[in-house]
Design a protein around this motif. Sequence first.
Motif, PDB file in Angstrom:
ATOM      1  N   PHE A  97      36.893   2.359   0.086  1.00  0.00           N
ATOM      2  CA  PHE A  97      36.670   3.805   0.173  1.00  0.00           C
ATOM      3  C   PHE A  97      35.322   4.185  -0.438  1.00  0.00           C
ATOM      4  CE2 PHE A  97      41.063   3.742   1.293  1.00  0.00           C
ATOM      5  CZ  PHE A  97      41.304   4.908   1.991  1.00  0.00           C
ATOM      6  N   PHE A  98      34.915   3.480  -1.467  1.00  0.00           N
ATOM      7  CA  PHE A  98      33.614   3.779  -2.071  1.00  0.00           C
ATOM      8  C   PHE A  98      32.497   3.531  -1.057  1.00  0.00           C
ATOM      9  CE2 PHE A  98      29.816   3.177  -4.581  1.00  0.00           C
ATOM     10  CZ  PHE A  98      29.938   4.142  -5.566  1.00  0.00           C
ATOM     11  N   ALA A  99      32.629   2.435  -0.321  1.00  0.00           N
ATOM     12  CA  ALA A  99      31.585   2.103   0.663  1.00  0.00           C
ATOM     13  C   ALA A  99      31.593   3.092   1.828  1.00  0.00           C
ATOM     14  CB  ALA A  99      31.771   0.677   1.166  1.00  0.00           C
ATOM     15  N   ALA A 100      32.794   3.467   2.279  1.00  0.00           N
ATOM     16  CA  ALA A 100      32.884   4.368   3.433  1.00  0.00           C
ATOM     17  C   ALA A 100      32.523   5.809   3.069  1.00  0.00           C
ATOM     18  CB  ALA A 100      34.295   4.328   4.014  1.00  0.00           C
ATOM     19  N   GLY A 101      32.764   6.180   1.827  1.00  0.00           N
ATOM     20  CA  GLY A 101      32.508   7.557   1.401  1.00  0.00           C
ATOM     21  C   GLY A 101      31.181   7.682   0.675  1.00  0.00           C
ATOM     22  N   PRO A 102      31.213   7.572  -0.665  1.00  0.00           N
ATOM     23  CA  PRO A 102      29.996   7.815  -1.440  1.00  0.00           C
ATOM     24  C   PRO A 102      28.789   6.996  -0.993  1.00  0.00           C
ATOM     25  CG  PRO A 102      31.884   7.667  -2.889  1.00  0.00           C
ATOM     26  CD  PRO A 102      32.384   7.329  -1.515  1.00  0.00           C
ATOM     27  N   TRP A 103      28.994   5.681  -0.802  1.00  0.00           N
ATOM     28  CA  TRP A 103      27.799   4.881  -0.484  1.00  0.00           C
ATOM     29  C   TRP A 103      27.234   5.218   0.892  1.00  0.00           C
ATOM     30  CZ3 TRP A 103      23.774   2.969  -2.406  1.00  0.00           C
ATOM     31  CH2 TRP A 103      22.917   2.199  -1.616  1.00  0.00           C
ATOM     32  N   GLU A 104      28.095   5.372   1.875  1.00  0.00           N
ATOM     33  CA  GLU A 104      27.617   5.688   3.237  1.00  0.00           C
ATOM     34  C   GLU A 104      26.810   7.008   3.209  1.00  0.00           C
ATOM     35  OE1 GLU A 104      28.323   4.139   6.521  1.00  0.00           O
ATOM     36  OE2 GLU A 104      27.165   5.749   7.425  1.00  0.00           O
ATOM     37  N   GLN A 105      27.338   7.996   2.505  1.00  0.00           N
ATOM     38  CA  GLN A 105      26.627   9.284   2.449  1.00  0.00           C
ATOM     39  C   GLN A 105      25.345   9.190   1.651  1.00  0.00           C
ATOM     40  OE1 GLN A 105      29.139  12.618   1.262  1.00  0.00           O
ATOM     41  NE2 GLN A 105      30.860  11.517   2.141  1.00  0.00           N
ATOM     42  N   ALA A 106      25.429   8.529   0.487  1.00  0.00           N
ATOM     43  CA  ALA A 106      24.249   8.446  -0.372  1.00  0.00           C
ATOM     44  C   ALA A 106      23.124   7.694   0.325  1.00  0.00           C
ATOM     45  CB  ALA A 106      24.611   7.749  -1.685  1.00  0.00           C
ATOM     46  N   GLY A 127      27.789  12.364  -6.123  1.00  0.00           N
ATOM     47  CA  GLY A 127      26.968  12.724  -7.287  1.00  0.00           C
ATOM     48  C   GLY A 127      25.505  12.715  -6.909  1.00  0.00           C
ATOM     49  N   ASP A 128      24.853  11.606  -7.175  1.00  0.00           N
ATOM     50  CA  ASP A 128      23.481  11.451  -6.675  1.00  0.00           C
ATOM     51  C   ASP A 128      23.246   9.995  -6.321  1.00  0.00           C
ATOM     52  OD1 ASP A 128      22.504   9.975  -8.981  1.00  0.00           O
ATOM     53  OD2 ASP A 128      22.551  11.887 -10.051  1.00  0.00           O
ATOM     54  N   PHE A 129      22.150   9.749  -5.638  1.00  0.00           N
ATOM     55  CA  PHE A 129      21.905   8.408  -5.111  1.00  0.00           C
ATOM     56  C   PHE A 129      21.847   7.358  -6.221  1.00  0.00           C
ATOM     57  CE2 PHE A 129      19.128   4.899  -4.036  1.00  0.00           C
ATOM     58  CZ  PHE A 129      19.758   4.405  -2.906  1.00  0.00           C
ATOM     59  N   ASP A 130      21.142   7.637  -7.298  1.00  0.00           N
ATOM     60  CA  ASP A 130      20.938   6.614  -8.339  1.00  0.00           C
ATOM     61  C   ASP A 130      22.259   6.178  -8.971  1.00  0.00           C
ATOM     62  OD1 ASP A 130      18.280   6.687  -7.820  1.00  0.00           O
ATOM     63  OD2 ASP A 130      17.746   7.969  -9.529  1.00  0.00           O
ATOM     64  N   ARG A 131      23.129   7.137  -9.213  1.00  0.00           N
ATOM     65  CA  ARG A 131      24.428   6.816  -9.797  1.00  0.00           C
ATOM     66  C   ARG A 131      25.257   5.947  -8.845  1.00  0.00           C
ATOM     67  NH1 ARG A 131      28.028  11.817 -11.410  1.00  0.00           N
ATOM     68  NH2 ARG A 131      26.162  13.058 -11.051  1.00  0.00           N
ATOM     69  N   THR A 132      25.223   6.332  -7.571  1.00  0.00           N
ATOM     70  CA  THR A 132      26.019   5.607  -6.568  1.00  0.00           C
ATOM     71  C   THR A 132      25.486   4.187  -6.425  1.00  0.00           C
ATOM     72  OG1 THR A 132      26.162   7.730  -5.467  1.00  0.00           O
ATOM     73  CG2 THR A 132      27.006   5.860  -4.256  1.00  0.00           C
ATOM     74  N   LEU A 133      24.171   4.074  -6.366  1.00  0.00           N
ATOM     75  CA  LEU A 133      23.557   2.748  -6.256  1.00  0.00           C
ATOM     76  C   LEU A 133      23.911   1.894  -7.469  1.00  0.00           C
ATOM     77  CD1 LEU A 133      21.586   0.651  -5.098  1.00  0.00           C
ATOM     78  CD2 LEU A 133      19.748   1.843  -6.297  1.00  0.00           C
ATOM     79  N   ALA A 134      23.757   2.440  -8.670  1.00  0.00           N
ATOM     80  CA  ALA A 134      24.014   1.661  -9.891  1.00  0.00           C
ATOM     81  C   ALA A 134      25.461   1.169  -9.910  1.00  0.00           C
ATOM     82  CB  ALA A 134      23.721   2.510 -11.123  1.00  0.00           C
ATOM     83  N   THR A 135      26.368   1.962  -9.373  1.00  0.00           N
ATOM     84  CA  THR A 135      27.790   1.596  -9.364  1.00  0.00           C
ATOM     85  C   THR A 135      28.045   0.451  -8.383  1.00  0.00           C
ATOM     86  OG1 THR A 135      28.327   3.867  -9.929  1.00  0.00           O
ATOM     87  CG2 THR A 135      30.123   2.531  -9.042  1.00  0.00           C
TER      88      THR A 135
END
Length: 213
Positions: A97-106, A127-135
Amino acid sequence: MTDLTFYTNPMSRGRIARWMLEETGADYDTVLLRYGPEMQSDDYKAINPMMKVPAIVHKGKTVTECGAICTYLAEAFPDAQLAPLPEERADYYRWMFFAAGPWEQASTNKAMGFEVTSEHSGMAGYGDFDRTLATLATVVDDRPYICGERFTAADIYVGSQIAWGVQFGTIPETPALKDYIARGMARPAFQRAAEKDNAEMDGYGPETPPANT
Ligand SMILES: N[C@@H](CCC(=O)N[C@@H](CS)C(=O)NCC(=O)O)C(=O)O
């Protein structure tokens, strides 16, 4: 003619679904669609009103969305052992879900130059791109696969997103990510899928004019 039909374009996210299909060992029929009128035809719109690929139709039921296709096929073909064991489910669903949601959008927003301001990051699911990427970038720092020691369908979906991110420079390559991507690409099913898609690429790129013009 099988009971499983795969609608794709060889230069698309359909490559993820193709890898998954090859991992299952299932027989399937492939329908290649060019960008533009072929994907927007009434026949295909009846399968996916989003007019996007990939899609599968299995035993008369349609599944769209790469993450859902991988999840569905893992359950539909249990002999391939790509669905999570009970103790793997937390990581499996979390990262799918993280990949399909936050990461896909970010990652899409980043590629298109949209920035979430700090004022709005509380409202944006990622949130924002940097946070999503770091996660996402540290997900396999302490393990060979998304769910731990075993390759699952999450490594096909999440792993493909990671590999594409590294390839396009959205995700900085770390030693852990480099090894992880190499493990996925070494799999015979990945190689079979890539060979099939690469053999069909001529005339299917986003820049290709429709076949009948
Ligand atoms: N959220 C969808 C995205 C599918 C998608 O955007 N597919 C693109 C190719 S990568 C497409 O079909 N684009 C054609 C169009 O929108 O006209 C998924 O994960 O499957």
